[in-house]
Enzyme design. Structure first.
Site, PDB file in Angstrom:
ATOM      1  CE1 TYR A  45      -4.731   2.105   4.390  1.00 53.77           C
ATOM      2  CE2 TYR A  45      -3.548   0.965   5.762  1.00 53.77           C
ATOM      3  CZ  TYR A  45      -4.015   1.210   4.457  1.00 53.77           C
ATOM      4  OH  TYR A  45      -3.064   0.896   3.411  1.00 53.77           O
ATOM      5  CE  LYS A  78      -3.760   0.770  -1.062  1.00 60.00           C
ATOM      6  NZ  LYS A  78      -4.471   0.493   0.192  1.00 60.00           N
ATOM      7  CB  SER A 112      -0.890   0.059   1.304  1.00 61.36           C
ATOM      8  OG  SER A 112      -1.850  -0.716   1.020  1.00 61.36           O
ATOM      9  CE1 TYR A 128      -3.949  -1.401  -4.208  1.00 61.12           C
ATOM     10  CE2 TYR A 128      -4.899  -3.708  -4.167  1.00 61.12           C
ATOM     11  CZ  TYR A 128      -4.324  -2.446  -3.370  1.00 61.12           C
ATOM     12  OH  TYR A 128      -4.158  -2.474  -2.188  1.00 61.12           O
ATOM     13  CB  VAL A 159      -0.087  -5.411   4.544  1.00 61.36           C
ATOM     14  CG1 VAL A 159      -0.171  -6.111   3.043  1.00 61.36           C
ATOM     15  CG2 VAL A 159      -0.949  -6.339   5.310  1.00 61.36           C
TER      16      VAL A 159
END
Ligand code: GLN
Length: 613
Positions: free
Chosen positions: A247, A73, A70, A195, A265
């Site tokens: 998050y 991103k 991630s 992705y 992650v």
């Protein structure tokens, strides 16, 4: 003891020490829902810090490869913003924090947009917005973009990619939901496939630090010098990282670490502090919200130890106003005849000199403008000196410019002195390369205005200055002037023509400037242009003494068509026999003029010393 070679950096020592301490933290679990990630060694811990000028410090396993997950991103979001523009991207992906985990299945109820680009749903749509005719081209653009951020060619980990593809049903489900809501177009498998691939790009903690500092530096990778995206894009990406990068932990993260950041992650995390640095961390064990436990500990400690919190006030250490003086305390290096000096003595307070220092942003420019406008009584010329200002934000230029425009309405002329080729103010009357030239220009304007206001006064600036009004001769009785007059020859100089070249033979020949202007220049070995040190106007006199020095680096040249009356050394010698009193009077006049100049220089030095806080 001598410092041979590089001395150990205190930053490196601090980083090593912090790394050793945080290494002992053993909380957290390695993610296993993508089976290939589960194989990671929980003891791995790499830490890197990249500075805005492109230096990278690292400690521990900073060169160990892992998949970016991630942490990709924000960079793909930057590419989409770059390719599509902010509004087009906003139409498709929101920017509100979810307060939920990375894999949340929540879309905006009325629009179907994913809530932000940092959660998986938003990242899947974001990847589909990057330029490319098909998903193959889009992924190529993504891996090229990530590589530019990192400053080296990045590759895919096909093992992790295959593992994620096998177990990626949750993300595929998100893809179908997105398409059903109208947020994603085209083939879902292809969109989710891009992705997955972006998540499987291999990086190191060092790479993450460089990628982060590229965002912090406004889009230019400071290691390679390559511009990757624009400064506005970085501003937008960092804002979204600050609110959503971790998050459902984003609030406490920003509170404690105070750094826009993004976690992944596999245990990667990058954080960026605008205009200062980027941090990259790798340590696989995660807390229950999916953020690397050691990364949190390391960043929070780095932040408090180095004072990196984004919301911390930054105090300006040097005042923006270096000096603010009137023309009676600070004069130019022009030698002027008595009548001009008299005008300046009476009226030079109408000139104000404002020397600013340090970078000029909104706050500094505002303070400067208020300080100056509070103290402008009687001022008609304002010199803004920007030589000590390395950088001006557009807003500072705008504020100074509208200030100058307003002053013009009040009859105050603003002139700027700054490095040649840099004229930041449109409303300024004119710009000069040196403060001295700007001051001289204002003094000339003041003298011209004074003469125009009193046309019947004795001073006609355009007329040649007769011998009787020459500074050195004005106190001589008429009979002495009569002795001198027939001895004087005339010499005309074209602009640029030298009166004295460096190392000129020293004699007592006296040159009286009748009209025009002479400049004293210093020629420095490697400087391309001679330095203009001073100038001499009509009514003043020079001798070879002006350029006499051991280094032979000075010369006197005409700046305009200039006429001098010349009293040759031989004529002075001859006078000594018949009219010794004339020679004596001349020498006294020269001594008095020199003494007066020393007094003026001394007064100016005192004013300058006294004006610096
Ligand atoms: N590839 C991972 C996923 O989609 C990325 C998630 C993450 O790093 N938080 O599940």
């Amino acid at each position: 003891m001598t410092a041979e070679g590089a001395v150990a950096s205190p930053v490196q020592e601090l980083l090593d020490e912090l790394h050793a301490r945080v290494q002992t933290v053993t909380d957290g679990e390695v993610a296993t829902y993508i089976p290939a990630l589960g194989k990671a060694d929980p003891a791995l811990f790499g830490l890197a810090l990249a500075t805005q000028d492109g230096h990278v410090y690292s400690a521990g396993d900073a060169a160990t490869p892992f998949t970016v997950q991630s942490v990709s991103k924000p960079f793909v979001y930057a590419l989409a913003l770059h390719d599509r523009g902010l509004n087009a991207v906003l139409e498709r992906v929101g920017v509100e924090p979810t307060g939920e985990g990375f894999d949340a299945i929540r879309l905006e109820p009325d629009t179907g947009r994913p809530l932000n680009p940092m959660v998986n749903a938003g990242a899947i749509v974001t990847a589909s917005l990057v330029t490319g005719d098909d998903y193959g081209q889009r992924f190529q653009r993504i891996i090229d973009g990530l590589s530019a951020f990192a400053g080296r060619e990045l590759r895919l980990d096909h093992g992790v990619l295959a593992s994620e593809e096998r177990t990626g049903d949750h993300n595929r489900a998100l893809g179908y939901l997105l398409r059903n809501a109208g947020a994603l177009e085209g083939d879902v498998d292809e969109a989710v496939g891009v992705y997955f691939r972006q998540c499987s790009v291999v990086v190191t903690a060092r790479d993450l630090a460089v990628m982060a500092v590229t965002l912090a530096a406004g889009g230019v990778n400071p290691v390679t010098g390559e511009r990757v995206v624009g400064a506005d894009t970085c501003e937008h990406v960092l804002a979204v990282m600050a609110t959503s990068g971790t998050y459902d932990f984003a609030g406490e993260w920003l509170l404690r670490a105070g750094l826009p950041a993004k976690s992944g992650v596999s245990g990667g995390l990058m954080a960026a502090l605008p205009s200062q640095l980027g941090i990259g961390v790798y340590s696989p064990p995660l807390d229950r919200r999916g953020t690397s436990v050691r990364a949190i500990a390391a960043c929070q400690e780095l932040s408090s130890r180095f004072g990196l919190h984004l919301m911390r006030p930054v105090n300006r250490t040097t005042p923006v106003l270096h000096r603010f003086l009137r023309g009676d305390a600070l004069g130019s290096q022009r030698t002027r005849r008595h009548a001009e000096r008299e005008i300046l003595r009476r009226e030079a307070r109408a000139i104000a000199v404002c020397e600013l220092q340090g970078d000029l942003g909104f706050a500094a420019a505002d303070v400067a403008v208020r300080a100056v406008s509070d103290d402008l009584a009687g001022v008609r010329w304002l010199v803004l000196d920007l030589h000590r200002v390395p950088r001006t934000e557009p807003v500072a230029v705008e504020l100074l410019d509208s200030f100058a425009a307003e002053l013009r309405g009040l009859g105050v002329t603003t002139v700027v002195s700054t490095e040649p080729g840099r004229t930041p103010l449109a409303a300024a009357e004119t710009a000069f390369g040196t403060l001295d030239e700007a001051l001289e220009w204002c003094e000339d304007a003041l003298i011209a205005a004074a003469c125009a206001a009193a046309p019947d006064g004795r001073l006609d600036l355009d007329a040649a200055v007769p011998l009787s009004e020459q500074d050195l001769l004005r106190d001589l009785p008429a009979d002495m002037l009569d002795v001198l007059t027939p001895l004087l020859a005339e010499r005309s100089l074209e602009p640029g023509q030298a009166l004295f070249e460096p190392g000129a033979a020293l004699d007592e020949t006296l040159y009286f400037v009748v009209s025009g202007s002479l400049a004293l220049q210093r020629l420095d070995g490697d400087a391309p242009e001679p330095l203009r040190l001073a100038s001499m106007g009509p009514g003043t006199a020079v001798t070879g003494l002006t350029v006499a020095d051991d280094r032979g680096a000075y010369r006197v040249v005409a700046e305009e068509p200039t006429v001098c009356r010349v009293l040759p050394a031989a004529a002075v010698k001859a006078l000594d026999d018949d009219h010794p009193q004339v020679v004596e009077a001349l020498h006294w006049a020269m001594a008095r003029s020199l003494a007066a100049r020393l007094r003026r220089a001394d007064a100016q030095n005192q004013a300058l010393i006294g004006s610096v806080p």
